[in-house]
Design a protein around this motif. Sequence first.
Motif, PDB file in Angstrom:
ATOM      1  N   ARG A 147       0.829  -1.206   0.000  1.00 31.97           N
ATOM      2  CA  ARG A 147       0.000   0.000   0.000  1.00 31.97           C
ATOM      3  C   ARG A 147       0.866   1.259   0.000  1.00 31.97           C
ATOM      4  O   ARG A 147       0.586   2.221  -0.708  1.00 31.97           O
ATOM      5  CB  ARG A 147      -0.921   0.012   1.228  1.00 31.97           C
ATOM      6  N   GLU A 148       1.914   1.249   0.831  1.00 30.49           N
ATOM      7  CA  GLU A 148       2.801   2.415   0.876  1.00 30.49           C
ATOM      8  C   GLU A 148       3.515   2.630  -0.446  1.00 30.49           C
ATOM      9  O   GLU A 148       3.652   3.762  -0.915  1.00 30.49           O
ATOM     10  CB  GLU A 148       3.823   2.247   2.010  1.00 30.49           C
ATOM     11  N   LEU A 149       4.002   1.557  -1.048  1.00 32.43           N
ATOM     12  CA  LEU A 149       4.672   1.676  -2.341  1.00 32.43           C
ATOM     13  C   LEU A 149       3.730   2.239  -3.404  1.00 32.43           C
ATOM     14  O   LEU A 149       4.115   3.106  -4.197  1.00 32.43           O
ATOM     15  CB  LEU A 149       5.190   0.307  -2.794  1.00 32.43           C
ATOM     16  N   ALA A 150       2.492   1.742  -3.422  1.00 28.34           N
ATOM     17  CA  ALA A 150       1.531   2.165  -4.434  1.00 28.34           C
ATOM     18  C   ALA A 150       1.068   3.598  -4.235  1.00 28.34           C
ATOM     19  O   ALA A 150       0.612   4.243  -5.185  1.00 28.34           O
ATOM     20  CB  ALA A 150       0.316   1.231  -4.420  1.00 28.34           C
ATOM     21  N   GLY A 151       1.190   4.114  -3.020  1.00 24.08           N
ATOM     22  CA  GLY A 151       0.762   5.480  -2.732  1.00 24.08           C
ATOM     23  C   GLY A 151       1.933   6.415  -2.542  1.00 24.08           C
ATOM     24  O   GLY A 151       2.400   7.056  -3.488  1.00 24.08           O
ATOM     25  N   GLU A 152       2.448   6.473  -1.329  1.00 26.77           N
ATOM     26  CA  GLU A 152       3.547   7.382  -1.003  1.00 26.77           C
ATOM     27  C   GLU A 152       4.811   7.066  -1.797  1.00 26.77           C
ATOM     28  O   GLU A 152       5.577   7.973  -2.144  1.00 26.77           O
ATOM     29  CB  GLU A 152       3.840   7.304   0.498  1.00 26.77           C
ATOM     30  N   GLY A 153       5.027   5.773  -2.105  1.00 30.52           N
ATOM     31  CA  GLY A 153       6.208   5.400  -2.876  1.00 30.52           C
ATOM     32  C   GLY A 153       6.212   5.992  -4.265  1.00 30.52           C
ATOM     33  O   GLY A 153       7.257   6.414  -4.776  1.00 30.52           O
ATOM     34  N   VAL A 154       5.042   6.049  -4.891  1.00 28.10           N
ATOM     35  CA  VAL A 154       4.932   6.668  -6.214  1.00 28.10           C
ATOM     36  C   VAL A 154       5.109   8.177  -6.101  1.00 28.10           C
ATOM     37  O   VAL A 154       5.810   8.805  -6.907  1.00 28.10           O
ATOM     38  CB  VAL A 154       3.575   6.317  -6.865  1.00 28.10           C
ATOM     39  N   VAL A 155       4.486   8.780  -5.084  1.00 27.09           N
ATOM     40  CA  VAL A 155       4.609  10.227  -4.878  1.00 27.09           C
ATOM     41  C   VAL A 155       6.070  10.621  -4.692  1.00 27.09           C
ATOM     42  O   VAL A 155       6.539  11.619  -5.246  1.00 27.09           O
ATOM     43  CB  VAL A 155       3.772  10.666  -3.655  1.00 27.09           C
ATOM     44  N   ARG A 156       6.812   9.819  -3.932  1.00 24.74           N
ATOM     45  CA  ARG A 156       8.221  10.133  -3.653  1.00 24.74           C
ATOM     46  C   ARG A 156       9.161   9.697  -4.765  1.00 24.74           C
ATOM     47  O   ARG A 156      10.366   9.959  -4.705  1.00 24.74           O
ATOM     48  CB  ARG A 156       8.644   9.486  -2.332  1.00 24.74           C
ATOM     49  N   GLY A 157       8.635   8.999  -5.743  1.00 23.61           N
ATOM     50  CA  GLY A 157       9.446   8.604  -6.882  1.00 23.61           C
ATOM     51  C   GLY A 157      10.348   7.415  -6.662  1.00 23.61           C
ATOM     52  O   GLY A 157      11.302   7.215  -7.412  1.00 23.61           O
ATOM     53  N   ARG A 162      15.832   8.534  -1.047  1.00 22.44           N
ATOM     54  CA  ARG A 162      15.500   7.132  -0.804  1.00 22.44           C
ATOM     55  C   ARG A 162      15.731   6.739   0.647  1.00 22.44           C
ATOM     56  O   ARG A 162      14.974   5.938   1.207  1.00 22.44           O
ATOM     57  CB  ARG A 162      16.289   6.237  -1.760  1.00 22.44           C
ATOM     58  N   ALA A 163      16.759   7.295   1.274  1.00 20.56           N
ATOM     59  CA  ALA A 163      16.993   6.995   2.697  1.00 20.56           C
ATOM     60  C   ALA A 163      15.824   7.489   3.550  1.00 20.56           C
ATOM     61  O   ALA A 163      15.388   6.804   4.485  1.00 20.56           O
ATOM     62  CB  ALA A 163      18.300   7.629   3.156  1.00 20.56           C
ATOM     63  N   ARG A 164      15.324   8.672   3.228  1.00 15.46           N
ATOM     64  CA  ARG A 164      14.165   9.190   3.971  1.00 15.46           C
ATOM     65  C   ARG A 164      12.929   8.329   3.730  1.00 15.46           C
ATOM     66  O   ARG A 164      12.111   8.123   4.644  1.00 15.46           O
ATOM     67  CB  ARG A 164      13.911  10.641   3.575  1.00 15.46           C
ATOM     68  N   TRP A 165      12.777   7.840   2.513  1.00 15.06           N
ATOM     69  CA  TRP A 165      11.667   6.936   2.237  1.00 15.06           C
ATOM     70  C   TRP A 165      11.785   5.679   3.097  1.00 15.06           C
ATOM     71  O   TRP A 165      10.812   5.234   3.707  1.00 15.06           O
ATOM     72  CB  TRP A 165      11.630   6.553   0.762  1.00 15.06           C
ATOM     73  N   VAL A 198      21.076   3.250   6.665  1.00 10.61           N
ATOM     74  CA  VAL A 198      22.356   3.962   6.613  1.00 10.61           C
ATOM     75  C   VAL A 198      22.455   4.656   5.260  1.00 10.61           C
ATOM     76  O   VAL A 198      22.389   3.998   4.222  1.00 10.61           O
ATOM     77  CB  VAL A 198      23.550   3.012   6.802  1.00 10.61           C
ATOM     78  N   ARG A 199      22.611   5.979   5.301  1.00 12.02           N
ATOM     79  CA  ARG A 199      22.792   6.708   4.057  1.00 12.02           C
ATOM     80  C   ARG A 199      24.282   6.817   3.742  1.00 12.02           C
ATOM     81  O   ARG A 199      25.071   7.251   4.578  1.00 12.02           O
ATOM     82  CB  ARG A 199      22.185   8.103   4.143  1.00 12.02           C
TER      83      ARG A 199
END
Length: 238
Positions: free
Chosen positions: A42-52, A115-118, A140-141
């Motif tokens: 669900r997160e990937l399909a929503g926020e993950g798409v928004v964040r790229g 991506r680290a923040r994601w 770890v970034r």
Amino acid sequence: MSGLDGRPGGLDAPRPDETALEPPEAKLLLGTGLPRARAFVRELAGEGVVRGVVGPREVPRLWTRHVLNCAAVAELVPAGAVVVDVGSGAGLPGLVLAMARPDLELVLVDSSLRRARWLEHVVEVLDAADDLPPLRVRVVRGRAEELVGTVRGDVVTSRAVAPLDRLARWCAPLAVPDGLLLAVKGGRADDEVTEHAAALRRTGLRDVEVVTCGGEVLEDPTTVVRARVGSRPGGRRR
């Protein structure tokens, strides 16, 4: 508790359309991690798409092409291992391994701040369930080559990060002596091993082989280049 998208239900209440898309193999590969995997999708399909971190075109195949493809790799990881996932990106395969195998400790490495923040966001979301223990994950970034000596694992994983020669150069120094490198690859895995055989030997990889996992469950098994990390060359194929 509210669901991850603000509706009642929590981790065990996927949307009706997502329930229809969830393959029956998911339970077999993810076990007790399935509720979190549903939330992850669900997160990937929503926020993950928004964040790229994933493209919109990947949404219909998040389960089959991505989550289950990664979950199958769990069968190759020894019990209780510390796993370093290089170029973790959306959390594939590292975060999926953490859900499928609660005995593992995962270090998710990515050089991108976005991506680290994601990854930090989605770990926080998945840990929000009161009835599940926290995931054994830290983010770890940094670039893999900059983390030598500060990050080390029994197993180093990667998926769709780089050609095998560069990947070996980045990942091998992050493994303990006699540790494992597991590189999730596609149909050209055999060709890559042949093409980069000399480079793999120079990085100290040995017992290099192409294996498949999830074959008893998945229609399209996951292809992995597996190698033992050591100081002596060998590069032998089994």
